[in-house]
Design a protein around this motif. Sequence first.
Motif, PDB file in Angstrom:
ATOM      1  N   ASP A 196       0.863  -1.197   0.000  1.00 57.29           N
ATOM      2  CA  ASP A 196       0.000   0.000   0.000  1.00 57.29           C
ATOM      3  C   ASP A 196       0.889   1.233   0.000  1.00 57.29           C
ATOM      4  OD1 ASP A 196      -2.538  -1.426   0.298  1.00 57.29           O
ATOM      5  OD2 ASP A 196      -1.813  -1.892   2.318  1.00 57.29           O
ATOM      6  N   PRO A 197       1.324   1.689  -1.182  1.00 57.55           N
ATOM      7  CA  PRO A 197       2.258   2.822  -1.235  1.00 57.55           C
ATOM      8  C   PRO A 197       1.773   4.070  -0.505  1.00 57.55           C
ATOM      9  CG  PRO A 197       2.115   1.745  -3.380  1.00 57.55           C
ATOM     10  CD  PRO A 197       1.060   1.117  -2.529  1.00 57.55           C
ATOM     11  N   TYR A 198       0.456   4.283  -0.418  1.00 55.97           N
ATOM     12  CA  TYR A 198      -0.054   5.495   0.250  1.00 55.97           C
ATOM     13  C   TYR A 198       0.424   5.590   1.697  1.00 55.97           C
ATOM     14  CZ  TYR A 198      -3.560   2.857   2.917  1.00 55.97           C
ATOM     15  OH  TYR A 198      -4.183   2.008   3.792  1.00 55.97           O
ATOM     16  N   LYS A 199       0.782   4.435   2.295  1.00 54.51           N
ATOM     17  CA  LYS A 199       1.208   4.441   3.695  1.00 54.51           C
ATOM     18  C   LYS A 199       2.543   5.165   3.882  1.00 54.51           C
ATOM     19  CE  LYS A 199      -1.360   0.353   5.179  1.00 54.51           C
ATOM     20  NZ  LYS A 199      -1.305  -0.988   5.810  1.00 54.51           N
ATOM     21  N   PHE A 200       3.313   5.303   2.804  1.00 54.31           N
ATOM     22  CA  PHE A 200       4.566   6.037   2.917  1.00 54.31           C
ATOM     23  C   PHE A 200       4.315   7.548   3.034  1.00 54.31           C
ATOM     24  CE2 PHE A 200       6.081   2.106   0.773  1.00 54.31           C
ATOM     25  CZ  PHE A 200       6.945   1.689   1.777  1.00 54.31           C
ATOM     26  N   ILE A 201       3.084   7.971   2.740  1.00 57.47           N
ATOM     27  CA  ILE A 201       2.691   9.369   2.964  1.00 57.47           C
ATOM     28  C   ILE A 201       1.946   9.518   4.290  1.00 57.47           C
ATOM     29  CG2 ILE A 201       1.247  11.269   2.112  1.00 57.47           C
ATOM     30  CD1 ILE A 201       1.780  10.307  -0.718  1.00 57.47           C
ATOM     31  N   HIS A 202       1.062   8.569   4.571  1.00 56.23           N
ATOM     32  CA  HIS A 202       0.176   8.690   5.723  1.00 56.23           C
ATOM     33  C   HIS A 202       0.549   7.767   6.893  1.00 56.23           C
ATOM     34  CE1 HIS A 202      -2.567  11.174   3.327  1.00 56.23           C
ATOM     35  NE2 HIS A 202      -2.372  10.305   2.346  1.00 56.23           N
ATOM     36  N   GLY A 203       1.632   7.019   6.767  1.00 54.99           N
ATOM     37  CA  GLY A 203       2.020   6.081   7.810  1.00 54.99           C
ATOM     38  C   GLY A 203       2.306   6.769   9.134  1.00 54.99           C
ATOM     39  N   GLU A 204       1.941   6.106  10.259  1.00 59.15           N
ATOM     40  CA  GLU A 204       2.058   6.745  11.573  1.00 59.15           C
ATOM     41  C   GLU A 204       3.049   6.056  12.501  1.00 59.15           C
ATOM     42  OE1 GLU A 204      -1.981   7.680  13.105  1.00 59.15           O
ATOM     43  OE2 GLU A 204      -2.577   7.272  11.031  1.00 59.15           O
ATOM     44  N   PHE A 205       3.379   4.778  12.212  1.00 63.19           N
ATOM     45  CA  PHE A 205       4.439   4.131  12.986  1.00 63.19           C
ATOM     46  C   PHE A 205       4.965   2.936  12.217  1.00 63.19           C
ATOM     47  CE2 PHE A 205       0.610   1.880  14.441  1.00 63.19           C
ATOM     48  CZ  PHE A 205       1.021   0.549  14.433  1.00 63.19           C
ATOM     49  N   LEU A 206       6.163   2.511  12.622  1.00 62.20           N
ATOM     50  CA  LEU A 206       6.785   1.319  12.051  1.00 62.20           C
ATOM     51  C   LEU A 206       6.814   0.224  13.106  1.00 62.20           C
ATOM     52  CD1 LEU A 206       9.957   2.636  10.155  1.00 62.20           C
ATOM     53  CD2 LEU A 206       7.806   1.881   9.154  1.00 62.20           C
ATOM     54  N   ALA A 207       6.493  -0.988  12.677  1.00 56.66           N
ATOM     55  CA  ALA A 207       6.684  -2.157  13.535  1.00 56.66           C
ATOM     56  C   ALA A 207       7.908  -2.895  13.011  1.00 56.66           C
ATOM     57  CB  ALA A 207       5.458  -3.065  13.479  1.00 56.66           C
ATOM     58  N   ILE A 208       8.722  -3.387  13.931  1.00 56.31           N
ATOM     59  CA  ILE A 208       9.944  -4.085  13.547  1.00 56.31           C
ATOM     60  C   ILE A 208      10.094  -5.326  14.421  1.00 56.31           C
ATOM     61  CG2 ILE A 208      11.349  -2.645  15.087  1.00 56.31           C
ATOM     62  CD1 ILE A 208      13.615  -2.855  13.063  1.00 56.31           C
ATOM     63  N   SER A 209      10.478  -6.420  13.798  1.00 52.91           N
ATOM     64  CA  SER A 209      10.618  -7.675  14.529  1.00 52.91           C
ATOM     65  C   SER A 209      11.831  -7.621  15.462  1.00 52.91           C
ATOM     66  CB  SER A 209      10.773  -8.831  13.532  1.00 52.91           C
ATOM     67  OG  SER A 209      11.177 -10.005  14.199  1.00 52.91           O
ATOM     68  N   SER A 210      11.750  -8.351  16.545  1.00 52.96           N
ATOM     69  CA  SER A 210      12.856  -8.382  17.518  1.00 52.96           C
ATOM     70  C   SER A 210      14.095  -9.046  16.943  1.00 52.96           C
ATOM     71  CB  SER A 210      12.419  -9.126  18.786  1.00 52.96           C
ATOM     72  OG  SER A 210      12.078 -10.476  18.485  1.00 52.96           O
ATOM     73  N   SER A 211      13.935  -9.773  15.833  1.00 50.30           N
ATOM     74  CA  SER A 211      15.084 -10.443  15.220  1.00 50.30           C
ATOM     75  C   SER A 211      15.797  -9.569  14.197  1.00 50.30           C
ATOM     76  CB  SER A 211      14.626 -11.743  14.547  1.00 50.30           C
ATOM     77  OG  SER A 211      13.689 -11.470  13.510  1.00 50.30           O
ATOM     78  N   ASN A 212      15.276  -8.369  13.956  1.00 51.18           N
ATOM     79  CA  ASN A 212      15.903  -7.474  12.980  1.00 51.18           C
ATOM     80  C   ASN A 212      17.330  -7.167  13.391  1.00 51.18           C
ATOM     81  OD1 ASN A 212      16.678  -4.791  11.736  1.00 51.18           O
ATOM     82  ND2 ASN A 212      14.731  -5.178  10.700  1.00 51.18           N
ATOM     83  N   ILE A 213      18.236  -7.301  12.449  1.00 52.71           N
ATOM     84  CA  ILE A 213      19.664  -7.182  12.759  1.00 52.71           C
ATOM     85  C   ILE A 213      20.055  -5.788  13.227  1.00 52.71           C
ATOM     86  CG2 ILE A 213      20.349  -6.607  10.394  1.00 52.71           C
ATOM     87  CD1 ILE A 213      22.814  -8.369  10.822  1.00 52.71           C
ATOM     88  N   LEU A 214      19.298  -4.773  12.843  1.00 53.19           N
ATOM     89  CA  LEU A 214      19.641  -3.413  13.249  1.00 53.19           C
ATOM     90  C   LEU A 214      19.572  -3.221  14.760  1.00 53.19           C
ATOM     91  CD1 LEU A 214      17.983  -1.109  10.567  1.00 53.19           C
ATOM     92  CD2 LEU A 214      20.403  -1.286  11.107  1.00 53.19           C
ATOM     93  N   LEU A 215      18.744  -4.008  15.407  1.00 54.63           N
ATOM     94  CA  LEU A 215      18.586  -3.852  16.862  1.00 54.63           C
ATOM     95  C   LEU A 215      19.868  -4.200  17.606  1.00 54.63           C
ATOM     96  CD1 LEU A 215      14.976  -5.271  17.354  1.00 54.63           C
ATOM     97  CD2 LEU A 215      15.729  -2.904  17.002  1.00 54.63           C
ATOM     98  N   GLN A 216      20.773  -4.971  16.948  1.00 55.02           N
ATOM     99  CA  GLN A 216      22.044  -5.299  17.583  1.00 55.02           C
ATOM    100  C   GLN A 216      22.923  -4.063  17.771  1.00 55.02           C
ATOM    101  OE1 GLN A 216      23.977  -8.438  15.403  1.00 55.02           O
ATOM    102  NE2 GLN A 216      22.125  -9.687  15.264  1.00 55.02           N
ATOM    103  N   GLU A 217      22.585  -2.986  17.055  1.00 46.97           N
ATOM    104  CA  GLU A 217      23.383  -1.761  17.111  1.00 46.97           C
ATOM    105  C   GLU A 217      23.032  -0.886  18.321  1.00 46.97           C
ATOM    106  OE1 GLU A 217      25.712  -0.897  14.711  1.00 46.97           O
ATOM    107  OE2 GLU A 217      25.393  -2.862  13.789  1.00 46.97           O
ATOM    108  N   PHE A 218      21.910  -1.221  19.006  1.00 51.28           N
ATOM    109  CA  PHE A 218      21.417  -0.318  20.042  1.00 51.28           C
ATOM    110  C   PHE A 218      21.270  -1.035  21.379  1.00 51.28           C
ATOM    111  CE2 PHE A 218      19.647   1.017  15.928  1.00 51.28           C
ATOM    112  CZ  PHE A 218      20.152   2.307  15.852  1.00 51.28           C
ATOM    113  N   SER A 219      21.362  -0.240  22.448  1.00 50.45           N
ATOM    114  CA  SER A 219      21.141  -0.771  23.790  1.00 50.45           C
ATOM    115  C   SER A 219      19.635  -0.882  24.044  1.00 50.45           C
ATOM    116  CB  SER A 219      21.767   0.162  24.829  1.00 50.45           C
ATOM    117  OG  SER A 219      21.088   1.406  24.822  1.00 50.45           O
TER     118      SER A 219
END
Length: 873
Positions: free
Chosen positions: A282-305
């Motif tokens: 749903d491309p419109y969500k990139f204009i009207h989106g209000e939050f992002l959900a991210i899985s706990s297994s996402n590798i980026l989370l290893q970068e943060f405390s």
Amino acid sequence: MNIFKKGSHVLLKYKPTSFVFKKYKCSLSLWDQELSTDIKLKIENYWSEEVLHYESNDNKKQSFYVLPMFPYPSGNLHMGHVRVYSISDAIARFQNLNGKRIIHPIGWDAFGLPAENAAIEHNIPPHIWTETNIKMMKNQLFQLGFNFNWDKEISTCDPQYYKWTQYIFLKLFENGLAYRDKANVNWDPIDNTVLADEQVDDNGCSWRSGAKVEKKTLTQWYIKTTKYAKKLYDGLNNENLENWKDIINLQRHWIGECNGIVVNFSIKFGHKEKSLNIWSSDPYKFIHGEFLAISSSNILLQEFSSSEINNLFCYNPITNQKISIYVTDSVNYPEGRDTYIACPSIDPEDYKLSKLLNIPYVKEVGSIDINTENEKAIAKAQNTGCGGYFVSSKLKDWLISRQRYWGTPIPIIHCPQCGIVPVPYKDLPVLLPINDSNVFKTSTLSSIKSWLNCKCPKCSGNAQRESDTMDTFVDSSWYYYRFLDHDNDKTPFDKEKLIGNTPVHCYIGGKEHAVLHLYYARFMSYFLHSEGMTPMAEPFKKLLVQGLIMGQSYKVKSSGKYIPPENVEKVGEVFTEKGTGEPVLVQWEKMSKSKYNGENPQRLLSAYGCDTTRLLILADVPPPTSRRWSDATLPGVLNWQRRLWMTIRDFINHRTNIDTTGCNGVLNKEFKELESQLWSSRNYIIATATYHFKHTQQLSVAISRLQSLTKVLRNNVPPEVIAKSKEYELALASLIIMLSPITPHFCSELWAGLLSAPGRVSCDSPSISWNNNVLQQKWPIVDKNYPLSFQCKVDGADRCELKIAATELNGITSERALEIMLKEKTVVNRVKRGILKTKYELYPNCRAILYIYTNRDLQAKQKKEEKTSRSQA
């Protein structure tokens, strides 16, 4: 044959000679002897010079580019190699007889794990091991009589080749299509390198070593193939693609339905800035989106405390606004993704999600013009360069990093001040340190400090080279273009030399490469086309997918390691590894040196000769069908060659010894009847053999037809007919010509024997040049008045077959074909419910088929195709 040095590598090259065919070369005249291997070897030696040459430089002729996938130079050829190159050589020779200028090149996919592992095992530097193997394998290709354009030979480990692989990488980098990112990757503990997801089987084992794959977090190089996903998916509808059949379904399944777009968000926290790749249907969500959900297994989370994770947000490049990130595993993430952009104020399902996660939202559920907002979001993403291209959720970018030495160095420099810096074009190629004494103390470039340390091209400060090398699939993703301009030292290839010669007319290789290699090659061709470097996007017109030659392999059950047969013993009904007693799995798999289950063709070459070996590998089983290797078909092949030998012997004897001025007991009426039968048999075999050589590439079926013509020529044909019949002579001549692409040496001798017979009666035949070698003949065509098959299939079932003279059939259009068939009752009665669709296939001088689909059948046909596609996927 000569050895040429290029850079620091040695390539064995065949130096073309100014060979000119003799108008007539005499037979060995061994017809009084029984055919034996010794005679076959003498024939092959005698005719080898003619067989290894045909005119291919006449630019007035239309070109035909037949390309078999080039081999890894890992040792001796195995029967899989013999099969693919026997197929390509037969097709090339067939097209040559049809007046085409043949492009039939060969080279070496010389980088990668097979060569490196074998070199380490034998304690030999990889480049020496590779060059030695190229020489050995090349000699075997000569022994098999394959007529390649050796003057076009390339090797991917030659700096003059991988210079241009590096050049193309830099072009990708300039266009934002080559990038570096951290990811959870597949680690092969035996080969000590990263594997792409595609290189791991369903059991979680390495496609090459068989080891159980481990997971590691590493920073790797990727190529953004996903940006071209929609183009590659839609390109499969190209009407110019021939014989792709189920390969189209395999490619479609791999790419996936491109029903969403990707936008790259950025996470900023302190001095950190990370990219977050978000996909949504749903491309419109990139204009009207209000939050992002991210899985706990996402590798980026290893970068943060933990505290940082609780306060994460990112920047939406479409709106230039912050958007909050919530870590949760409660979301039904899209296939292959671990992020989700939500718009609870518009999407009712996202509203439920926000309530479930106790996330505050700004507005109540509302409505917008979805189509308009979708188009706006896509346009904004594309205009800002942050994404907006259509792709499936599951498709991943191409991971090309390999932590091994023997590969194309990635032309990147890492500078503490400037960051990632591309190597300037003028400094290419970045050479491998093949003469460094430390090469074999490690299998990676990272510890070779003398090579690793360098100066930054921007600031001239101390820097380091990228130590990863490229996946060999990068080397093989564009080689089909380099063959057409192999010695160009200015660019990878000249676009003008591709015009008229591409797309490749017939590309031949194993079905196991019909997804990955084909996908990467198509991507690269599309990219090069977008850069204006090629005249077309699709690289291959017709595909000939070859089934596997299967050999018996042995694998240690606990580790998945392959071991040679001599290390296996059988105790009762159980196979174990000698010395350890470990259980061993025994299975039929693709022949491979790494699996120790290949067979050296040298045994067959020594025992039967190359023509018999080629005939053996092509007979009985169609190219797409896999086969377990055995000698079971040998008796039939040997007997057929013996019968052909006897046929020429009898022909010579009868033409020499029988009075050809009369019929000697054969009544004139009987003689005419036999000639009519021979005429009909000759034309039928020409039509069907041509159809299978040219259109279906079912070479085994074509061979079967030629065997049946041999039977006609040998069964109860009176000596008087052999001695005097023009039709017998034409049928025999046509048989030898049509078999020559398969067994060129043997047929050269059969032809010379045919020419040596006195009293030829068909010298006036316009289709045969009696003063030339069989390899210089024209492929036979049916007589103009011979009735060919015109079939009609209604809803997939045969409903009518007419016989129409070749000259008339060749001129029938699709409109006229339908008009003719709608006069036939068996057709009319089946189309009363209405015609929805028709398809007309005309194979000149062979046959024609009209397909008619009614309303009811088309739906059933579509359902069947969908079911087949799902099962193949």
